[in-house]
Design an enzyme around this catalytic site. Structure first.
Site, PDB file in Angstrom:
ATOM      1  N   HIS A  56       0.865  -1.186   0.000  1.00 37.08           N
ATOM      2  CA  HIS A  56       0.000   0.000   0.000  1.00 37.08           C
ATOM      3  C   HIS A  56       0.898   1.231   0.000  1.00 37.08           C
ATOM      4  CE1 HIS A  56       1.101   0.060   4.191  1.00 37.08           C
ATOM      5  NE2 HIS A  56       0.496  -1.105   4.410  1.00 37.08           N
ATOM      6  N   HIS A  91       4.115   1.206   2.168  1.00 37.47           N
ATOM      7  CA  HIS A  91       5.287   0.539   1.562  1.00 37.47           C
ATOM      8  C   HIS A  91       5.865   1.406   0.443  1.00 37.47           C
ATOM      9  CE1 HIS A  91       2.765  -3.012   2.910  1.00 37.47           C
ATOM     10  NE2 HIS A  91       3.910  -3.297   3.487  1.00 37.47           N
ATOM     11  N   GLY A 121       9.487   1.433   8.204  1.00 36.47           N
ATOM     12  CA  GLY A 121       8.412   2.379   8.517  1.00 36.47           C
ATOM     13  C   GLY A 121       8.270   2.575  10.020  1.00 36.47           C
ATOM     14  N   LYS A 129       5.561   3.076  11.422  1.00 37.99           N
ATOM     15  CA  LYS A 129       4.334   2.347  11.787  1.00 37.99           C
ATOM     16  C   LYS A 129       4.682   1.172  12.715  1.00 37.99           C
ATOM     17  CE  LYS A 129       0.359   0.160  11.163  1.00 37.99           C
ATOM     18  NZ  LYS A 129       0.788  -1.214  11.008  1.00 37.99           N
ATOM     19  N   SER A 179      -2.311  -0.207   6.726  1.00 41.52           N
ATOM     20  CA  SER A 179      -1.788  -1.523   7.116  1.00 41.52           C
ATOM     21  C   SER A 179      -2.431  -2.568   6.221  1.00 41.52           C
ATOM     22  CB  SER A 179      -2.144  -1.807   8.576  1.00 41.52           C
ATOM     23  OG  SER A 179      -2.000  -3.181   8.853  1.00 41.52           O
ATOM     24  N   SER A 180      -1.653  -3.591   5.899  1.00 40.47           N
ATOM     25  CA  SER A 180      -2.210  -4.685   5.099  1.00 40.47           C
ATOM     26  C   SER A 180      -3.377  -5.335   5.846  1.00 40.47           C
ATOM     27  CB  SER A 180      -1.139  -5.731   4.815  1.00 40.47           C
ATOM     28  OG  SER A 180       0.015  -5.110   4.305  1.00 40.47           O
TER      29      SER A 180
HETATM   30  P1  AMP Z   1       5.167  -5.283   6.246  1.00 42.07           P
HETATM   31  O1  AMP Z   1       4.888  -5.641   4.820  1.00 42.07           O
HETATM   32  O2  AMP Z   1       3.932  -5.078   7.067  1.00 42.07           O
HETATM   33  O3  AMP Z   1       6.168  -6.208   6.900  1.00 42.07           O
HETATM   34  O4  AMP Z   1       5.865  -3.853   6.212  1.00 42.07           O
HETATM   35  C1  AMP Z   1       7.029  -3.605   5.460  1.00 42.07           C
HETATM   36  C2  AMP Z   1       7.571  -2.243   5.825  1.00 42.07           C
HETATM   37  O5  AMP Z   1       6.590  -1.255   5.507  1.00 42.07           O
HETATM   38  C3  AMP Z   1       7.888  -2.104   7.308  1.00 42.07           C
HETATM   39  O6  AMP Z   1       9.119  -1.393   7.472  1.00 42.07           O
HETATM   40  C4  AMP Z   1       6.718  -1.313   7.826  1.00 42.07           C
HETATM   41  O7  AMP Z   1       7.013  -0.553   8.977  1.00 42.07           O
HETATM   42  C5  AMP Z   1       6.424  -0.410   6.633  1.00 42.07           C
HETATM   43  N1  AMP Z   1       5.052   0.106   6.702  1.00 42.07           N
HETATM   44  C6  AMP Z   1       3.908  -0.606   6.876  1.00 42.07           C
HETATM   45  N2  AMP Z   1       2.839   0.217   6.957  1.00 42.07           N
HETATM   46  C7  AMP Z   1       3.318   1.483   6.862  1.00 42.07           C
HETATM   47  C8  AMP Z   1       2.718   2.771   6.876  1.00 42.07           C
HETATM   48  N3  AMP Z   1       1.405   2.948   7.030  1.00 42.07           N
HETATM   49  N4  AMP Z   1       3.518   3.863   6.733  1.00 42.07           N
HETATM   50  C9  AMP Z   1       4.868   3.701   6.581  1.00 42.07           C
HETATM   51  N5  AMP Z   1       5.490   2.513   6.550  1.00 42.07           N
HETATM   52  C10 AMP Z   1       4.730   1.411   6.686  1.00 42.07           C
END
Ligand code: AMP
Length: 296
Positions: A34, A37, A147, A149, A185-186
């Site tokens: 999203h 990312h 992120g 987040k 968020s996913s």
């Molecule tokens: P994930 O796919 O959930 O493991 O996230 C991959 C990266 O994207 C991680 O470094 C997260 O912190 C970052 N991320 C996820 N959601 C957000 C967001 N809303 N804003 C900024 N970074 C994000």
């Protein structure tokens, strides 16, 4: 954009880039991409000549009661988003190659692992640190993009990088939000319409905390109890934790200090959401620069 399924081929392509003195930026993800990312990917593309994104739903970070199979995997859409955002290499390993049998080595970042999310998801950060260590060894990037987040994750990875001398810089980028404040968020995809409306209470509680601090409140317990009161008004919400902690060691603080972390985990229905702010970082809408994480 090139897609790699094996370390060997990715390595050969990256070695060539390194010989050509190209700077490599790396964004590890679990897919279902999203704008959060994409903000990391675009920052990596601005600051490097080569952008690597990994998509891997890491079994080591899911608990036995967490449904990894249910995690969304819209690969086609992810690839097209990456293509349009300036990604050069996509790394799509499978579990067998990441965790060949027998497998025995895990990274435990002690002290930071067990608090906040770690207290309700035992083993989660051990899985995260392990997979990121492996990915850093495979990609060997100049800069790693994370992120805010997932602030605890960023603190743990930054500590691991420091402790284990990984030759990489870390940039922690601000949380990207929906217009009403909900952090992207996913997992938001799991929310029903009513739950989606209720979910905004996480960011509302963080804004309330910031307002209380702006108005002079310094007692962490008072702020936490006001946040909890607000969240409890939503019948679908169950609080996992609300904490105010030091950003370096994640230990609870009695009094607010600049740069401390206010973090929340709340179940909305069956979906567990997290969010946070760093005190004195500025309001959501003004956050554009990398976060002031101390040792990043
Ligand atoms: P994930 O796919 O959930 O493991 O996230 C991959 C990266 O994207 C991680 O470094 C997260 O912190 C970052 N991320 C996820 N959601 C957000 C967001 N809303 N804003 C900024 N970074 C994000």
């Amino acid at each position: 954009m090139k897609i790699f399924y094996s370390f060997e081929k990715l390595n050969a392509a990256l070695n060539k880039r390194r010989q050509d003195k190209k700077r490599i930026g790396f964004v590890p993800t679990m897919g279902a991409l999203h704008m959060g990312h994409l903000s990391l990917i675009k920052q990596a593309a601005r600051e490097n000549n080569t952008v690597v994104v990994s998509i891997f739903v890491n079994p080591a970070q899911f608990g036995p009661k967490e449904d990894m199979k249910k995690y969304p995997r819209p690969l086609k859409n992810d690839l097209s988003l990456c293509r349009r955002s300036g990604v050069d290499f996509i790394f799509l390993p499978d579990s067998k190659s990441m965790y060949p049998r027998p497998y025995s080595t895990f990274v435990n970042v002690e002290g930071l692992n067990e608090v906040l999310c770690g207290s309700v998801r035992p083993g989660h950060f051990r899985g995260v640190a392990t997979v990121v260590a492996k990915l850093l060894n495979i990609v060997r990037p100049d800069v790693l993009y994370l992120g805010q987040k997932d602030a605890q994750q960023a603190v743990i990875i930054a500590r691991m990088i420091n402790d284990l001398n990984f030759p990489v810089r870390v940039k922690v980028m601000p949380t990207i939000r929906e217009n009403d404040g909900l952090a992207l968020s996913s997992r938001n995809a799991y929310l029903s319409g009513k739950e989606r409306n209720d979910a905004v209470v996480l960011s509302k509680a963080l804004l309330l905390a910031q307002t209380l601090i702006d108005n002079g409140q310094r007692q962490a317990d008072r702020i936490i109890s006001r946040m909890k009161q607000l969240i409890s008004k939503k019948r679908s919400a169950r609080i996992d934790y609300a904490g105010i902690v030091d950003l370096e060691n994640l230990m609870p603080l009695k009094k607010i200090k600049p740069g401390c972390l206010i973090a929340l985990a709340v179940k909305i229905g069956k979906t567990r959401l997290i969010d946070n702010v760093v005190v004195n970082q500025g309001r959501f809408s003004k956050q554009r620069k990398p976060c002031p994480f101390k040792y990043v």
